[in-house]
Design a protein around this motif. Structure first.
Motif, PDB file in Angstrom:
ATOM      1  N   ALA A 166     -15.867  -2.879   2.681  1.00 30.37           N
ATOM      2  CA  ALA A 166     -14.660  -3.463   3.286  1.00 30.37           C
ATOM      3  C   ALA A 166     -13.742  -2.356   3.789  1.00 30.37           C
ATOM      4  CB  ALA A 166     -13.934  -4.337   2.264  1.00 30.37           C
ATOM      5  N   GLU A 192      -1.283   1.462   6.071  1.00 31.74           N
ATOM      6  CA  GLU A 192      -0.969   0.032   5.947  1.00 31.74           C
ATOM      7  C   GLU A 192      -2.194  -0.749   5.443  1.00 31.74           C
ATOM      8  OE1 GLU A 192       1.603  -0.892   9.188  1.00 31.74           O
ATOM      9  OE2 GLU A 192       1.734  -3.013   8.630  1.00 31.74           O
ATOM     10  N   TYR A 193      -3.370  -0.375   5.918  1.00 36.32           N
ATOM     11  CA  TYR A 193      -4.606  -0.997   5.417  1.00 36.32           C
ATOM     12  C   TYR A 193      -4.735  -0.748   3.907  1.00 36.32           C
ATOM     13  CZ  TYR A 193      -6.620  -1.758  10.119  1.00 36.32           C
ATOM     14  OH  TYR A 193      -6.890  -2.195  11.395  1.00 36.32           O
ATOM     15  N   ASP A 195      -2.405  -0.116   1.696  1.00 40.63           N
ATOM     16  CA  ASP A 195      -1.426  -0.930   0.973  1.00 40.63           C
ATOM     17  C   ASP A 195      -1.923  -2.372   0.827  1.00 40.63           C
ATOM     18  OD1 ASP A 195       1.410  -1.581   0.013  1.00 40.63           O
ATOM     19  OD2 ASP A 195       1.196  -2.925   1.728  1.00 40.63           O
ATOM     20  N   LEU A 196      -2.520  -2.881   1.910  1.00 38.97           N
ATOM     21  CA  LEU A 196      -3.041  -4.252   1.900  1.00 38.97           C
ATOM     22  C   LEU A 196      -4.182  -4.382   0.886  1.00 38.97           C
ATOM     23  CD1 LEU A 196      -2.872  -7.033   3.382  1.00 38.97           C
ATOM     24  CD2 LEU A 196      -4.600  -6.162   4.954  1.00 38.97           C
ATOM     25  N   ILE A 197      -5.110  -3.416   0.920  1.00 34.02           N
ATOM     26  CA  ILE A 197      -6.256  -3.460   0.011  1.00 34.02           C
ATOM     27  C   ILE A 197      -5.808  -3.297  -1.442  1.00 34.02           C
ATOM     28  CG2 ILE A 197      -8.213  -2.027  -0.773  1.00 34.02           C
ATOM     29  CD1 ILE A 197      -9.116  -3.799   1.357  1.00 34.02           C
ATOM     30  N   LEU A 198      -4.860  -2.425  -1.677  1.00 31.85           N
ATOM     31  CA  LEU A 198      -4.409  -2.196  -3.052  1.00 31.85           C
ATOM     32  C   LEU A 198      -3.603  -3.386  -3.580  1.00 31.85           C
ATOM     33  CD1 LEU A 198      -3.328   1.568  -3.055  1.00 31.85           C
ATOM     34  CD2 LEU A 198      -5.226   0.534  -4.317  1.00 31.85           C
ATOM     35  N   GLY A 199      -2.639  -3.829  -2.792  1.00 28.83           N
ATOM     36  CA  GLY A 199      -1.694  -4.829  -3.295  1.00 28.83           C
ATOM     37  C   GLY A 199      -2.109  -6.263  -3.045  1.00 28.83           C
ATOM     38  N   GLY A 200      -2.990  -6.472  -2.073  1.00 23.63           N
ATOM     39  CA  GLY A 200      -3.408  -7.831  -1.762  1.00 23.63           C
ATOM     40  C   GLY A 200      -2.363  -8.562  -0.940  1.00 23.63           C
ATOM     41  N   LEU A 201      -2.793  -9.667  -0.395  1.00 22.26           N
ATOM     42  CA  LEU A 201      -1.946 -10.433   0.512  1.00 22.26           C
ATOM     43  C   LEU A 201      -1.120 -11.452  -0.267  1.00 22.26           C
ATOM     44  CD1 LEU A 201      -1.386 -10.864   3.481  1.00 22.26           C
ATOM     45  CD2 LEU A 201      -3.439 -12.268   3.620  1.00 22.26           C
TER      46      LEU A 201
ATOM     47  N   ILE B 197      -8.900  -9.240  -0.061  1.00 23.07           N
ATOM     48  CA  ILE B 197      -7.675  -9.225   0.759  1.00 23.07           C
ATOM     49  C   ILE B 197      -6.569 -10.056   0.101  1.00 23.07           C
ATOM     50  CG2 ILE B 197      -6.735 -10.254   2.899  1.00 23.07           C
ATOM     51  CD1 ILE B 197      -7.793  -7.606   3.512  1.00 23.07           C
ATOM     52  N   LEU B 198      -6.936 -11.185  -0.459  1.00 22.14           N
ATOM     53  CA  LEU B 198      -5.909 -12.032  -1.081  1.00 22.14           C
ATOM     54  C   LEU B 198      -5.377 -11.419  -2.370  1.00 22.14           C
ATOM     55  CD1 LEU B 198      -7.289 -15.665  -0.618  1.00 22.14           C
ATOM     56  CD2 LEU B 198      -5.246 -14.689   0.418  1.00 22.14           C
ATOM     57  N   GLY B 200      -6.063  -8.307  -3.777  1.00 23.79           N
ATOM     58  CA  GLY B 200      -5.821  -6.870  -3.845  1.00 23.79           C
ATOM     59  C   GLY B 200      -6.706  -6.209  -4.888  1.00 23.79           C
TER      60      GLY B 200
END
Lengths: 205, 205
Positions: A166, A192-193, A195-201, B197-198, B200
């Motif tokens: 991913a 930014e990617y 941050d998204l992968i680490l923290g989730g949406l 993604i959701l 993290g």
């Protein structure tokens, strides 16, 4: 010593790092015109030497193409490796890996386009083995970061292979839409990617 | 009525959905041999008609290539749209979008390879405008899901454009490593990507 490069000479010209220069110019040419359309004549013009001088270093266009891939992968691996440090947390290591990848990609844009846009797979020569070895090594570094994070409870129990894929997908697909020299750097997208992968949406409540 | 397809006839043959069949066979041919190597002669053989019959529907190879892209995008858009429902939560909608994309990709693998592996950009004809319109529409649907999720507090305050790109990158890059017919379906990878993604990577404490 000033470089003296005369055209129309049969012997290899006097230039520093001739292989590197040939590969850089070829990558720019392939990225601009496509692999099929690029000729060794226009490559020789771009480098400022004769076709014979090109043949002195590389027997054909295919081998130049494959050498670009190996050079790009080698450079990527060593650049990213230098940015990793054993004392980093898994999150820090992932962030560092992704930013370093994006930085190297932007600085070696033509090599990445040649490698990833898909002018056709590699077919022959020892380069294939080299490229596969470097790629496995590179992907292994990323998977290690994920595996360690999962093992020490820093990360969730995700599948390290799928997560590695991913992350690399997001970084590699940049070659299809990112153009160097614009407002935002590739690194800022990678951050930014990450941050998204680490923290989730999903908002954690 | 049985289909009667005779070779060596100048007139267009009797077959159902001739344009669709030509595009499907051409996509398979491009995916297998590459765009440059594929000839209209081998396409005619694969469809079981004469070259003249191919020319009856498409003036040249480039236009076939571009028609494949438009057909693939149209099919993708309508397939994914059917799987979305206004009553879904943003998480459900994202999951549904990603799975539907992967499902359509696997079922239309050759069209995706032709569209995404990069045999060269689209150059001419009205198809470009169509393709861009459909692509914008498709990406807009995904961005809407993210925007709604952010607006109603279901998602974190992420950048919807960058997040849309991250999701599409993961899905699109599949064309470079996924092969249909293996152990795992494309959908199962999309589900795992969606979970990543959701939720993290970082363990929320």
């Amino acid at each position: 010593m000033a470089q003296v490069i005369k055209k129309r000479q049969g012997r290899p010209p006097t230039m520093e790092n001739p292989r590197g220069r040939i590969l850089d110019e070829a990558a720019a040419l392939f990225a601009r015109d496509g692999y099929e359309s690029a000729s060794l004549g226009s490559l020789a013009d771009a480098v400022g030497v004769t076709k014979a001088a090109i043949y002195h270093y590389y027997p054909n266009k295919k081998e130049i193409y494959e050498a670009i891939i190996v050079q790009t992968l080698e450079g990527l691996l060593s650049h990213v490796t230098r940015r990793l440090d054993e004392n980093m947390t898994p999150s820090e290591a992932l962030s560092s890996f992704m930013s370093a990848h994006a930085e190297y990609f932007e600085a070696n844009y033509h090599g990445f386009v040649t490698m990833l846009v898909g002018f056709g797979g590699m077919e022959n020569s020892a380069f294939i083995v080299d490229a596969q070895k470097i790629r496995r090594n590179y992907e292994g570094k990323l998977r290690n970061i994920i595996e360690h994070g999962v093992a020490d409870g820093h990360f969730r129990q995700v599948d390290p292979s799928v997560t590695t894929r991913a992350v690399l997908s997001m970084l590699n697909w940049m070659v299809r839409w990112f153009k160097p020299g614009g407002e935002r750097s590739a690194v800022s997208f990678a951050e930014e990617y990450c941050d998204l992968i680490l923290g989730g949406l999903r908002l954690q409540t």
